[in-house]
Design an enzyme around this catalytic site. Sequence first.
Site, PDB file in Angstrom:
ATOM      1  CB  VAL A  67      26.626  52.337 -27.188  1.00 15.89           C
ATOM      2  CG1 VAL A  67      27.332  51.682 -28.515  1.00 15.89           C
ATOM      3  CG2 VAL A  67      25.471  53.082 -27.724  1.00 15.89           C
ATOM      4  CE1 TYR A  68      32.652  48.256 -22.820  1.00 16.10           C
ATOM      5  CE2 TYR A  68      30.946  47.683 -20.704  1.00 16.10           C
ATOM      6  CZ  TYR A  68      32.414  47.612 -21.369  1.00 16.10           C
ATOM      7  OH  TYR A  68      33.040  46.778 -20.868  1.00 16.10           O
ATOM      8  CB  ALA A  69      25.150  47.400 -21.712  1.00 15.23           C
TER       9      ALA A  69
END
Length: 242
Positions: A152-154
């Site tokens: 998700v962050y990436a």
Amino acid sequence: MAGELNGKVAVVTGAASGIGLASADALLSAGARVVLVDRDEAAVKSRCGERGDRAIPLVTDLLDPKACAALVPRALELAGQIDVFHANAGLYVGGDLVDADTDAIDRMLNLNVNVVMKNVHDVLPHMIERQTGDIVVTSSLAAHFPTPWEPVYASSKWAINCFVQTVRRQVFKHGIRVGSVSPGPVISALLADWPEEKLKEAKASGSLMEASEVAATILFMLTRPRGVTIRDVVLMPTQFDL
């Protein structure tokens, strides 16, 4: 680089700690006035009180749409101009996607992507009118590598990487430089959400950087001659195994 940014005004979001605070310190050391933006009122006012009159606190919750829209006008009221905008505020969601809280995903994507786009959108008319300005976005090594423990962050940082590259092409004709800095693991509050095994591994191997090292890179980007744009910088600890 003392004095290289004399007469300049910078705005840094997420400035009460981590990379944001280190960036503010680097900009102050180079002579700029800096508007430190953060939602943590006590922290940002304390940081500014310790740094003198050129450090200006601006308490704002960027996840509040009205407050986000008011950021640039409020900063201009406080400082009169904006020469540098460092879009740094962000959140982290790591781990397996199936375990992620969907509300947390919404908050992270809103802050990491939507707020960055809106802040840049709002500061551009001021910079276009003045035919000069610098925009720096804090991205991540995760924008350049499909990190399996943080999908998700990436993904949010891959989106920002595209945003930086495309907006730069739209605004360089106005004398505005747009770039991103993509650090590997940095000692900061975001690491509190790292998977415990990855954090232990990074600490044991010395695979972490200080926020000040990222800030030094940002200052390098900002102090190049106006005819040079440092569009993307990827930096990581030498011992980081990637």
